[in-house]
Design an enzyme around this catalytic site. Structure first.
Site, PDB file in Angstrom:
ATOM      1  CD  GLU A   1       5.512  -9.847   1.370  1.00 31.42           C
ATOM      2  OE1 GLU A   1       5.548  -9.261   2.422  1.00 31.42           O
ATOM      3  OE2 GLU A   1       5.485  -8.405   0.073  1.00 31.42           O
TER       4      GLU A   1
ATOM      5  CB  THR B   1      -0.780  -5.958   4.268  1.00 37.52           C
ATOM      6  OG1 THR B   1       0.810  -4.815   3.861  1.00 37.52           O
ATOM      7  CG2 THR B   1      -1.051  -6.496   2.687  1.00 37.52           C
TER       8      THR B   1
HETATM    9  N1  HSE Z   1      -1.336  -7.446  -3.472  1.00 37.04           N
HETATM   10  C1  HSE Z   1      -0.785  -7.080  -2.020  1.00 37.04           C
HETATM   11  C2  HSE Z   1      -1.507  -6.540  -1.240  1.00 37.04           C
HETATM   12  C3  HSE Z   1      -0.113  -5.906  -1.976  1.00 37.04           C
HETATM   13  O1  HSE Z   1      -2.637  -5.722  -2.486  1.00 37.04           O
HETATM   14  O2  HSE Z   1      -2.697  -7.316  -0.364  1.00 37.04           O
HETATM   15  C4  HSE Z   1       0.339  -5.724  -0.566  1.00 37.04           C
HETATM   16  O3  HSE Z   1       1.593  -4.945  -0.444  1.00 37.04           O
END
Ligand code: HSE
Length: 311
Positions: A128, A181
């Site tokens: 991630e 993201t």
């Molecule tokens: N919590 C993260 C965001 C998840 O909202 O950026 C990304 O899939």
């Protein structure tokens, strides 16, 4: 075990009010990954689709996870990972999380399972971090644990599996546009007012309580995000219309799936979720936005082994 094939599920992170700390796994959407021991040491990645994604292990979301794990265990073999993505990168449905969590799970099996689930989440967070610049765990934790999973803290990592009401179901609509993201995080405000935080805390606590108590009215009252959704929804075509249509069709709540652009809604049962998906589909059917939809139960087990070969 010498070879195994897995299904690594899509996940919905944030679940409206719980930015970066809550997610759940989806039954019907996910990636397939095969792991094979090789005589030649090292990690090799083969993309069966999405061949534009990098295959150098240190640039690949699954690769960095596998590299860290073999670095720690120094096995006398190498590992080939074949990836078949069912979740589009940039969809908001935990695409990088499925690759990272899947790699942690599969490599652990070939290593004879030296690592526990929370350690696997820790390894998966490396993927991630590579994908979004931030080692968030709200996709990889539910991907590996299944059901609704709370990430109480990432430093130190503290993952809490929550209760998932049996019939709770999800509708997803994925506009086929890519939202990275990293970008969806960069547009968020860096600080917020205490009074707004208090409202959000109340909703997070209400949502978690609602899951344990199987109190669908409480879940519905709690699914409000006054912090992230108002900013990110600007990136999603017809977001307000989708949300209104989902709620009118009987959804308990509706918000952005992860960092978007997918939008999810929770319903008390699968039949209602089907109607909610249809209501959202109708909104996009009248536009030129290409999209796909899913209606699904909540995946309570997380990653599933499809087959394994022992010699
Ligand atoms: N919590 C993260 C965001 C998840 O909202 O950026 C990304 O899939």
């Amino acid at each position: 075990m010498n070879e195994l094939k897995i299904f690594s599920p899509a996940t919905v992170a944030n679940v409206s009010c719980a930015f970066d700390i809550l997610g759940f796994a989806v039954e019907k959407a996910g990636d397939r990954m095969t792991f094979r021991k090789t005589a030649e040491k090292g990690i090799r990645i083969v993309m069966k689709n999405y061949r534009e994604l990098p295959t150098e292990p240190e640039k690949n979301v699954a690769g960095v996870v596998a590299l860290a794990m073999v670095e720690k265990r120094q096995p006398g073999f190498g590992i080939l990972i074949e990836m078949e993505k069912g979740i589009l990168p940039g969809s908001g449905m935990g695409s990088s999380g499925a690759s990272a969590g899947g790699a942690a799970f599969g490599v652990n099996k070939l290593l004879d399972e030296p690592f526990g689930k929370t350690e696997l989440v820790q390894f998966a967070m490396l993927g991630e971090a590579l994908a979004s610049g931030v080692a968030h765990a709200d996709n990889v934790a539910p991907n590996l644990f299944g059901g609704f999973t709370l990430v109480r803290s990432t430093r130190p990592l503290d993952v809490i599996p929550l209760h998932t009401p049996e019939r709770l179901s999800v509708s997803l609509i994925h506009p086929l546009i890519e939202v990275k993201t990293k970008n969806a995080r960069n547009i968020l405000k860096k600080s917020l007012l205490l009074k707004d935080a208090v409202i959000q805390w109340g909703n997070v606590a209400g949502l978690v309580s609602g899951l344990f108590m199987e109190d669908f009215d409480l879940i519905a009252r709690s699914m409000h995000d006054g912090i992230v959704e108002p900013v990110r929804s600007l990136l999603i075509p017809m977001f307000d219309e989708l949300k209104q249509a989902a709620l009118d069709a009987g959804a308990l709540g509706c918000s952005i799936s992860g960092s978007g652009p997918s939008v999810f809604a929770l319903s008390a049962d699968l039949a209602t979720a089907g109607e909610v998906t249809e209501a959202m589909r109708k909104i996009y059917a009248e536009t030129d936005v290409p999209f796909e939809t899913y209606t699904s139960g909540i995946n309570k087990k997380g990653i599933r082994i499809l087959n394994e070969i022992n010699d």
